[in-house]
Enzyme design. Structure first.
Site, PDB file in Angstrom:
ATOM      1  CG  ASP A  11      18.213 -25.535 -46.763  1.00  0.00           C
ATOM      2  OD1 ASP A  11      18.201 -26.721 -46.376  1.00  0.00           O
ATOM      3  OD2 ASP A  11      18.873 -25.160 -47.753  1.00  0.00           O
ATOM      4  CB  SER A  12      21.871 -26.765 -44.445  1.00  0.00           C
ATOM      5  OG  SER A  12      21.691 -26.940 -45.844  1.00  0.00           O
ATOM      6  CE1 TYR A  43      22.468 -27.464 -40.657  1.00  0.00           C
ATOM      7  CE2 TYR A  43      20.187 -27.943 -41.232  1.00  0.00           C
ATOM      8  CZ  TYR A  43      21.113 -27.162 -40.577  1.00  0.00           C
ATOM      9  OH  TYR A  43      20.683 -26.093 -39.822  1.00  0.00           O
ATOM     10  CB  CYS A  74      16.369 -28.676 -44.880  1.00  0.00           C
ATOM     11  SG  CYS A  74      17.861 -29.648 -44.741  1.00  0.00           S
ATOM     12  CB  THR A  76      19.408 -33.183 -44.412  1.00  0.00           C
ATOM     13  OG1 THR A  76      19.693 -33.283 -45.805  1.00  0.00           O
ATOM     14  CG2 THR A  76      20.418 -33.976 -43.615  1.00  0.00           C
ATOM     15  CD  GLU A 152      24.699 -23.083 -49.375  1.00  0.00           C
ATOM     16  OE1 GLU A 152      25.065 -21.998 -48.904  1.00  0.00           O
ATOM     17  OE2 GLU A 152      23.525 -23.491 -49.314  1.00  0.00           O
ATOM     18  CB  CYS A 184      18.801 -32.428 -51.633  1.00  0.00           C
ATOM     19  SG  CYS A 184      19.822 -31.069 -51.023  1.00  0.00           S
ATOM     20  CB  THR A 185      15.449 -27.767 -50.659  1.00  0.00           C
ATOM     21  OG1 THR A 185      16.441 -27.602 -49.637  1.00  0.00           O
ATOM     22  CG2 THR A 185      14.216 -28.392 -50.054  1.00  0.00           C
ATOM     23  CG  HIS A 186      21.183 -26.982 -51.449  1.00  0.00           C
ATOM     24  ND1 HIS A 186      20.734 -27.257 -50.183  1.00  0.00           N
ATOM     25  CD2 HIS A 186      22.038 -25.929 -51.328  1.00  0.00           C
ATOM     26  CE1 HIS A 186      21.296 -26.403 -49.326  1.00  0.00           C
ATOM     27  NE2 HIS A 186      22.089 -25.597 -50.002  1.00  0.00           N
TER      28      HIS A 186
HETATM   29  N1  DGL Z   1      18.883 -28.611 -48.654  1.00  0.00           N
HETATM   30  C1  DGL Z   1      18.999 -29.655 -47.723  1.00  0.00           C
HETATM   31  C2  DGL Z   1      18.171 -30.857 -48.015  1.00  0.00           C
HETATM   32  O1  DGL Z   1      17.090 -30.689 -48.546  1.00  0.00           O
HETATM   33  C3  DGL Z   1      20.310 -29.864 -47.009  1.00  0.00           C
HETATM   34  C4  DGL Z   1      21.495 -30.145 -47.798  1.00  0.00           C
HETATM   35  C5  DGL Z   1      22.734 -30.140 -46.961  1.00  0.00           C
HETATM   36  O2  DGL Z   1      22.965 -29.175 -46.254  1.00  0.00           O
HETATM   37  O3  DGL Z   1      23.472 -31.137 -47.017  1.00  0.00           O
HETATM   38  O4  DGL Z   1      18.498 -31.964 -47.686  1.00  0.00           O
END
Ligand code: DGL
Length: 270
Positions: A11-12, A43, A74, A76, A152, A184-186
């Site tokens: 992931d990012s 990302y 991720c 993205t 983060e 978004c996984t975050h």
């Molecule tokens: N966790 C990521 C996603 O699922 C990326 C978020 C990011 O870095 O902007 O999109």
């Protein structure tokens, strides 16, 4: 590479740990390699070309470490790079995208909201997903600048994170959204906060368990499930400074982990 080889996940940053958690739950004996591209996070506001180049470099690293399958944890990076990754690497590659179809099966109001990065929401892949499954539903699109950065830092329910989450969520609820897609996984790490703000009547749709199912299907069909009965291990890398990233990985993974630095040749040229 064989069935005893590890699974690579990236992931990012730390968002993909939410997927790693589901993979660990589903596969007790697999060895897992996790890369957080923390030097390049987020990302979501980068060009698709940039995200694609980073995804290729990290997949190269994981394949060099003998990964038998890759999980792009991720949304993205999946939007920007999965087609290229599948054409360049021969191992099974599993990606993640906003769970529009499952959400449409849940909504009663017919109003569904997608929370994701602007990179995901502006990708061709997302446009195709809406064309394919969107139908007549009212799908509200909400880019959530700043939320990835909050995760983060490990601030999952502090005042700033709450204020930002409310800013994005409340207008969607006012417009009648009864189903919220975490695209978004975050944002999986913000699910308890989102639940608190949205209330018990709103469904929160997170595709993480579906990824573990898809991974199982791909490993089984390629005869790559680990035959080892022992417990699997996890190794963590970051493209940033390990000492800076270790506290938040340890917090989100719920264990004191060792974090290594990604070798320079796989990092963004400086
Ligand atoms: N966790 C990521 C996603 O699922 C990326 C978020 C990011 O870095 O902007 O999109």
């Amino acid at each position: 590479m064989n069935s005893s080889s590890p699974i690579g996940i990236f992931d990012s940053g730390v968002g993909g740990l939410s997927i790693l958690r589901e993979i660990r739950r589903a596969f007790a004996s697999e060895d897992l390699l996790y890369v957080a591209d923390s030097a390049c996070v987020p990302y979501g506001d980068k060009s698709p070309q940039f995200v694609e180049a980073r995804s290729v470099a990290i997949t190269e690293f994981l394949v060099d470490r003998k990964a038998k399958a890759i999980v792009v944890a991720c949304n993205t990076a999946t939007g920007a790079a999965i087609t290229t990754l599948r054409s360049r690497f021969s191992v099974p590659i599993v990606g993640i995208e906003p769970a529009v179809k499952p959400a449409l099966g849940k909504t009663a109001s017919g109003v569904v909201a997608v929370l994701a990065t602007s990179g995901t929401l502006s990708s061709d892949k997302f446009a195709k997903l809406l064309d394919r499954f969107g139908g007549d539903a009212d799908i509200l699109i909400q880019p959530c600048a700043g939320l990835v950065e909050q995760v983060e830092t490990g601030e999952l329910d502090g005042d700033n994170t709450r204020a930002l989450t409310e800013k994005y969520l409340l207008p969607l609820l006012e417009r009648g959204a009864d189903t919220i897609i975490l695209g978004c996984t975050h944002y999986s790490f913000l699910a308890p906060l989102i639940r608190e703000i949205a209330g018990p009547k709103v469904s929160i749709v997170d595709p993480n368990t579906a990824i573990a199912h898809e991974l199982r299907r791909r490993l089984e069909s390629n005869d790559l499930l680990s035959p080892d009965p022992r417990s699997g291990t996890e190794l963590f890398w970051t493209s940033s400074t390990p000492d800076d990233v270790k506290p938040v990985i340890s917090q989100l993974w719920n264990a004191d982990v060792q974090v290594r630095r990604l070798p320079k040749r796989y990092c963004r040229p400086t």
